[in-house]
Design an enzyme around this catalytic site. Structure first.
Site, PDB file in Angstrom:
ATOM      1  CG  ASN A   1      -5.281   7.948  -0.509  1.00  0.00           C
ATOM      2  OD1 ASN A   1      -5.184   7.242   0.492  1.00  0.00           O
ATOM      3  ND2 ASN A   1      -6.375   8.647  -0.795  1.00  0.00           N
TER       4      ASN A   1
ATOM      5  CG  HIS B   1      -1.872   1.180   1.213  1.00  0.00           C
ATOM      6  ND1 HIS B   1      -3.139   1.109   0.680  1.00  0.00           N
ATOM      7  CD2 HIS B   1      -1.726   2.451   1.666  1.00  0.00           C
ATOM      8  CE1 HIS B   1      -3.746   2.263   0.805  1.00  0.00           C
ATOM      9  NE2 HIS B   1      -2.904   3.104   1.411  1.00  0.00           N
ATOM     10  CB  CYS B   2       2.001   3.429  -2.630  1.00  0.00           C
ATOM     11  SG  CYS B   2       3.117   4.831  -2.894  1.00  0.00           S
ATOM     12  N   PRO B   3       1.343   5.111   0.423  1.00  0.00           N
ATOM     13  CG  PRO B   3       2.689   5.944   2.135  1.00  0.00           C
ATOM     14  CD  PRO B   3       2.503   4.751   1.260  1.00  0.00           C
TER      15      PRO B   3
END
Length: 471
Positions: free
Chosen positions: A303, A298-300
């Site tokens: 998002n 999951h890449c912040p």
């Protein structure tokens, strides 16, 4: 036989039965604290029992034994018995004025045949046994008390350990349990700050583009030859278009989720969070609260999760952003050195006569070079890491799983081989969707929104298909 005789016989049988039950219950507890239990005293044989009752009482009276009771295991049982004894004693006290003795014709005392008297006698004998036990414990000394406390402490630890211990538990499970609150906080913060991170990326990228248009491009046009100026303009705008396109697609494209309305979906396990079948290479994202097909992470900064349908967009964005930062850092290196020397001269006495526009240009050039150089180093390392994973045909999650599996098989004298590794060239072709030679230009070097190969649910393994994408 009259009613009083029947009640007398019933009371005697009840007395013998309670005594035999106490004998069996106490005998059931193994090892522990020594205590004397004289059953003949408890089983004083009444005169008037039936033959079967007398035989039972005699067998009980003959077995005068010494039992070893475990104090910890006897606590609960003794508490239950004490509660029952308390209730019975209250009954006996209430009925005390009804318990009486009769004098026989020969002048001797004869005990009444009332069942209430039999119950009172049983409870008095039980209390006498408890007093003997309490007195015996006081005579054992401090050493015996210490031993009991030690056994009680060991037994308590065993009970506590039985609540959480499992033979399948290991250090990873322990660390997951310890850091579970930290994971919960990070997941929730990442979920809510994802929009902030996306806005930050847009803001920083826009500031770099504005500074390049205001200061770097005019310098390139003034100082470089025409063909170099055209190359700079063409290369810079191509990189900018690729960055914007792939970042937009990476943030807006769904990574892919297992279908929930189909019951015949091929799966390898069941998701404990979604309680749904998990196809191969599918993992649950705790931030998005859903399973992701071919999940990488999951890449912040996006998002969004990186999965089967946006993995290419994510890697292309990292690649072109790194390339653009390196380009800006190299192109503005001379301007950065001049601006840095100019800023240092601000503290001289007297300070140099720079206008507001000149001082603003100096600070903007320093900001541009520091930002692009830092991002080039950080994002470049991330890009190289993902390139290594693509070479092996695995994702970030699968990297961790495969390492553990390889270590386990190595201890067994075997060699682990990833079922989705089809060779370096074929792995890159599968990622970019390259099927012909022209696709390297149209699908890799130019913006393209073509979908990836497959649906992310069914995967060809190297053990069933050797070379699925040979060109």
């Amino acid at each position: 036989m009259n009613c009083d005789g029947q009640m007398s016989q019933m009371g005697r049988c009840l007395h013998a039965w309670m005594t035999s039950v106490l004998y069996r219950k106490v005998k059931a507890f193994p090892g522990g604290v020594c205590c004397l239990l004289s059953l003949p005293v408890l089983c004083g044989l009444p005169s008037g029992c039936t033959r079967s009752c007398q035989c039972s009482c005699r067998r009980t009276m003959e077995n005068t034994v010494v039992f070893r009771l475990r104090y910890e295991e006897l606590l609960f049982y003794m508490a239950c018995l004490s509660n029952c004894w308390t209730v019975c004693l209250c009954v006996c006290v209430c009925l005390k004025h009804r318990v009486f003795r009769r004098r026989g014709s020969s002048g001797s005392m004869r005990v009444s045949s009332s069942w209430k008297w039999q119950l009172s006698r049983t409870m008095r004998l039980a209390l006498r046994w408890c007093q003997l036990q309490r007195g015996g414990r006081g005579r054992r000394g401090k050493q015996q008390i210490c031993n009991r406390l030690s056994e009680l402490w060991s037994y308590s630890k065993l009970l506590l350990r039985s609540l959480y211990y499992n033979t399948l538990s290991d250090s990873d499970t322990l660390l997951d349990c310890i850091f579970e609150p930290v994971f919960w906080v990070v997941d929730n913060l990442t979920r809510w700050f994802g929009v902030v991170f996306v806005c930050l990326v847009v803001l920083l990228t826009s500031s770099v583009v504005i500074i390049v248009y205001l200061f770097v491009i005019p310098m390139v046009v003034r100082t470089y030859p025409v063909h170099w100026s055209i190359w700079h303009l063409g290369f810079g705008h191509w990189v900018l278009v690729m960055i914007v396109f792939h970042y937009y697609k990476a943030t807006t494209t769904s990574p892919g989720h297992p279908p929930k309305d189909k019951h015949n979906t091929p799966s390898v396990s069941i998701c404990k969070k979604c309680v749904a079948p998990k196809p191969p290479r599918t993992h649950h994202c705790s931030i998005c609260s859903i399973c992701i097909l071919k999940m990488d992470h999951h890449c912040p900064w996006l998002n969004n999760c990186v999965g089967h349908f946006n993995h290419r967009y994510f890697f292309s964005f990292c690649l072109y952003m790194t390339l653009g930062c390196i380009y800006c850092s190299i192109s503005s290196i001379n301007m950065f050195l001049e601006a840095y020397n100019a800023v240092e001269s601000y503290f001289q006495t007297p300070p140099p006569d720079y206008s507001f526009s000149d001082s603003t240009a100096h600070k903007c050039i320093i900001f541009l070079w520091v930002l692009t150089s830092s991002v080039a180093v950080a994002l470049g390392g991330l890009t190289l890491w993902h390139a290594r994973l693509i070479n092996k045909g695995e994702t970030s999650v699968e990297r961790h799983i495969n390492n553990k599996e390889a270590k386990r098989l190595k201890e067994m004298g075997k060699v682990f081989r990833s079922p989705y590794h089809r060779g370096r060239t074929n792995n890159w072709k599968l990622l970019f969707g390259v099927e012909t030679r022209s696709h390297w230009l149209t699908r890799v070097l130019l913006p393209s929104s073509h979908p990836p190969n497959g649906d992310g649910i069914l995967w060809d393994s190297i053990f069933t298909q050797r070379d699925p994408m040979a060109i």
